[in-house]
Write a protein that holds these residues in place. Structure first.
Motif, PDB file in Angstrom:
ATOM      1  N   GLN A  63       3.181  14.351  -9.045  1.00  0.00           N
ATOM      2  CA  GLN A  63       4.227  15.373  -8.973  1.00  0.00           C
ATOM      3  C   GLN A  63       4.958  15.494 -10.302  1.00  0.00           C
ATOM      4  OE1 GLN A  63       4.474  17.319  -6.282  1.00  0.00           O
ATOM      5  NE2 GLN A  63       5.890  18.549  -7.474  1.00  0.00           N
ATOM      6  N   ARG A  64       5.219  14.373 -10.937  1.00  0.00           N
ATOM      7  CA  ARG A  64       5.885  14.392 -12.241  1.00  0.00           C
ATOM      8  C   ARG A  64       5.023  15.115 -13.273  1.00  0.00           C
ATOM      9  NH1 ARG A  64       7.119   9.148 -15.758  1.00  0.00           N
ATOM     10  NH2 ARG A  64       7.654  10.246 -17.639  1.00  0.00           N
ATOM     11  N   ARG A 106      12.336  15.279  -6.212  1.00  0.00           N
ATOM     12  CA  ARG A 106      13.566  14.665  -5.695  1.00  0.00           C
ATOM     13  C   ARG A 106      13.463  14.387  -4.206  1.00  0.00           C
ATOM     14  NH1 ARG A 106      18.887  17.031  -6.987  1.00  0.00           N
ATOM     15  NH2 ARG A 106      19.528  14.957  -6.356  1.00  0.00           N
ATOM     16  N   GLU A 107      12.728  15.217  -3.468  1.00  0.00           N
ATOM     17  CA  GLU A 107      12.521  14.954  -2.040  1.00  0.00           C
ATOM     18  C   GLU A 107      11.605  13.745  -1.840  1.00  0.00           C
ATOM     19  OE1 GLU A 107      11.094  18.461  -0.104  1.00  0.00           O
ATOM     20  OE2 GLU A 107      12.851  19.620  -0.676  1.00  0.00           O
ATOM     21  N   LEU A 108      10.664  13.584  -2.752  1.00  0.00           N
ATOM     22  CA  LEU A 108       9.737  12.462  -2.675  1.00  0.00           C
ATOM     23  C   LEU A 108      10.467  11.127  -2.893  1.00  0.00           C
ATOM     24  CD1 LEU A 108       6.693  11.843  -2.382  1.00  0.00           C
ATOM     25  CD2 LEU A 108       6.516  12.038  -4.858  1.00  0.00           C
ATOM     26  N   ILE A 109      11.453  11.132  -3.783  1.00  0.00           N
ATOM     27  CA  ILE A 109      12.267   9.950  -4.071  1.00  0.00           C
ATOM     28  C   ILE A 109      13.716  10.314  -3.742  1.00  0.00           C
ATOM     29  CG2 ILE A 109      12.932   8.237  -5.805  1.00  0.00           C
ATOM     30  CD1 ILE A 109       9.933   8.270  -5.459  1.00  0.00           C
ATOM     31  N   PRO A 110      14.104  10.243  -2.470  1.00  0.00           N
ATOM     32  CA  PRO A 110      15.435  10.724  -2.075  1.00  0.00           C
ATOM     33  C   PRO A 110      16.604   9.799  -2.449  1.00  0.00           C
ATOM     34  CG  PRO A 110      14.278   9.893  -0.166  1.00  0.00           C
ATOM     35  CD  PRO A 110      13.316   9.842  -1.323  1.00  0.00           C
ATOM     36  N   ASP A 111      16.317   8.559  -2.813  1.00  0.00           N
ATOM     37  CA  ASP A 111      17.378   7.602  -3.141  1.00  0.00           C
ATOM     38  C   ASP A 111      18.025   7.981  -4.470  1.00  0.00           C
ATOM     39  OD1 ASP A 111      19.033   5.450  -3.560  1.00  0.00           O
ATOM     40  OD2 ASP A 111      17.419   3.958  -3.673  1.00  0.00           O
ATOM     41  N   ARG A 112      19.268   8.406  -4.416  1.00  0.00           N
ATOM     42  CA  ARG A 112      19.953   8.848  -5.642  1.00  0.00           C
ATOM     43  C   ARG A 112      20.224   7.722  -6.623  1.00  0.00           C
ATOM     44  NH1 ARG A 112      24.232  13.461  -3.658  1.00  0.00           N
ATOM     45  NH2 ARG A 112      22.644  14.830  -2.765  1.00  0.00           N
ATOM     46  N   ALA A 113      20.125   6.489  -6.180  1.00  0.00           N
ATOM     47  CA  ALA A 113      20.304   5.347  -7.069  1.00  0.00           C
ATOM     48  C   ALA A 113      19.021   5.026  -7.837  1.00  0.00           C
ATOM     49  CB  ALA A 113      20.749   4.126  -6.272  1.00  0.00           C
ATOM     50  N   LYS A 115      17.132  10.140 -10.514  1.00  0.00           N
ATOM     51  CA  LYS A 115      18.116  10.534 -11.536  1.00  0.00           C
ATOM     52  C   LYS A 115      17.465  11.336 -12.653  1.00  0.00           C
ATOM     53  CE  LYS A 115      21.279   6.698 -10.769  1.00  0.00           C
ATOM     54  NZ  LYS A 115      21.893   5.497 -11.335  1.00  0.00           N
ATOM     55  N   GLU A 116      16.277  10.912 -13.078  1.00  0.00           N
ATOM     56  CA  GLU A 116      15.569  11.642 -14.132  1.00  0.00           C
ATOM     57  C   GLU A 116      15.194  13.045 -13.660  1.00  0.00           C
ATOM     58  OE1 GLU A 116      11.497  11.415 -16.816  1.00  0.00           O
ATOM     59  OE2 GLU A 116      11.735  10.067 -15.109  1.00  0.00           O
ATOM     60  N   ALA A 150       0.834  -1.204   0.000  1.00  0.00           N
ATOM     61  CA  ALA A 150       0.000   0.000   0.000  1.00  0.00           C
ATOM     62  C   ALA A 150       0.868   1.253   0.000  1.00  0.00           C
ATOM     63  CB  ALA A 150      -0.931   0.001   1.208  1.00  0.00           C
ATOM     64  N   ALA A 151       1.943   1.226   0.773  1.00  0.00           N
ATOM     65  CA  ALA A 151       2.864   2.370   0.818  1.00  0.00           C
ATOM     66  C   ALA A 151       3.549   2.567  -0.538  1.00  0.00           C
ATOM     67  CB  ALA A 151       3.901   2.175   1.915  1.00  0.00           C
ATOM     68  N   GLU A 152       3.972   1.482  -1.163  1.00  0.00           N
ATOM     69  CA  GLU A 152       4.601   1.573  -2.486  1.00  0.00           C
ATOM     70  C   GLU A 152       3.624   2.144  -3.513  1.00  0.00           C
ATOM     71  OE1 GLU A 152       7.679   0.780  -3.942  1.00  0.00           O
ATOM     72  OE2 GLU A 152       8.422   0.768  -1.877  1.00  0.00           O
ATOM     73  N   ASN A 153       2.378   1.685  -3.459  1.00  0.00           N
ATOM     74  CA  ASN A 153       1.366   2.194  -4.395  1.00  0.00           C
ATOM     75  C   ASN A 153       1.102   3.681  -4.173  1.00  0.00           C
ATOM     76  OD1 ASN A 153       1.052  -0.307  -5.624  1.00  0.00           O
ATOM     77  ND2 ASN A 153      -0.646  -0.908  -4.306  1.00  0.00           N
ATOM     78  N   GLU A 154       1.046   4.100  -2.929  1.00  0.00           N
ATOM     79  CA  GLU A 154       0.821   5.517  -2.612  1.00  0.00           C
ATOM     80  C   GLU A 154       1.999   6.376  -3.082  1.00  0.00           C
ATOM     81  OE1 GLU A 154      -1.060   8.927  -1.386  1.00  0.00           O
ATOM     82  OE2 GLU A 154      -1.904   6.915  -1.561  1.00  0.00           O
ATOM     83  N   LEU A 155       3.212   5.873  -2.879  1.00  0.00           N
ATOM     84  CA  LEU A 155       4.398   6.599  -3.338  1.00  0.00           C
ATOM     85  C   LEU A 155       4.376   6.750  -4.855  1.00  0.00           C
ATOM     86  CD1 LEU A 155       7.157   7.899  -2.794  1.00  0.00           C
ATOM     87  CD2 LEU A 155       8.156   5.611  -2.977  1.00  0.00           C
ATOM     88  N   GLU A 156       4.033   5.688  -5.564  1.00  0.00           N
ATOM     89  CA  GLU A 156       3.978   5.747  -7.022  1.00  0.00           C
ATOM     90  C   GLU A 156       2.899   6.729  -7.482  1.00  0.00           C
ATOM     91  OE1 GLU A 156       5.067   5.173 -10.893  1.00  0.00           O
ATOM     92  OE2 GLU A 156       6.143   4.586  -9.076  1.00  0.00           O
TER      93      GLU A 156
END
Length: 75
Positions: free
Chosen positions: A21-22, A45-52, A57-58, A9-15
């Motif tokens: 946002q995109r 970028r704050e929403l997806i902080p993992d630089r990998a 990256k996009e 559920a958390a992964e779906n909400e993040l997506e």
């Protein structure tokens, strides 16, 4: 099972938030509203902080382009 369901559920909400946002960032870019685009991309970028993560990256690549455009318009 509850933990797995919660994680999914958390992964779906993040997506969902990422896609929204995109959309905002891409709309600002398409309208050449560079200030708004930079703001939206920073939020992304704050929403997806993992630089990998490819999504980070996009956003970073687009933010660099937008910031270059902003600096050109300020000159």
């Amino acid at each position: 099972n509850d933990i797995i369901a919660g994680f999914e559920a958390a992964e779906n909400e993040l997506e969902k938030r990422y896609q929204e946002q995109r959309f905002r960032a891409d709309r600002a870019i398409n309208l050449s509203d560079w200030t708004a685009a930079a703001k939206e991309l920073r939020i992304l970028r704050e929403l997806i902080p993992d630089r990998a993560d490819s999504r980070n990256k996009e956003a970073a690549r687009k933010l660099l382009d937008v910031e270059n455009r902003l600096s050109k318009t300020r000159r």
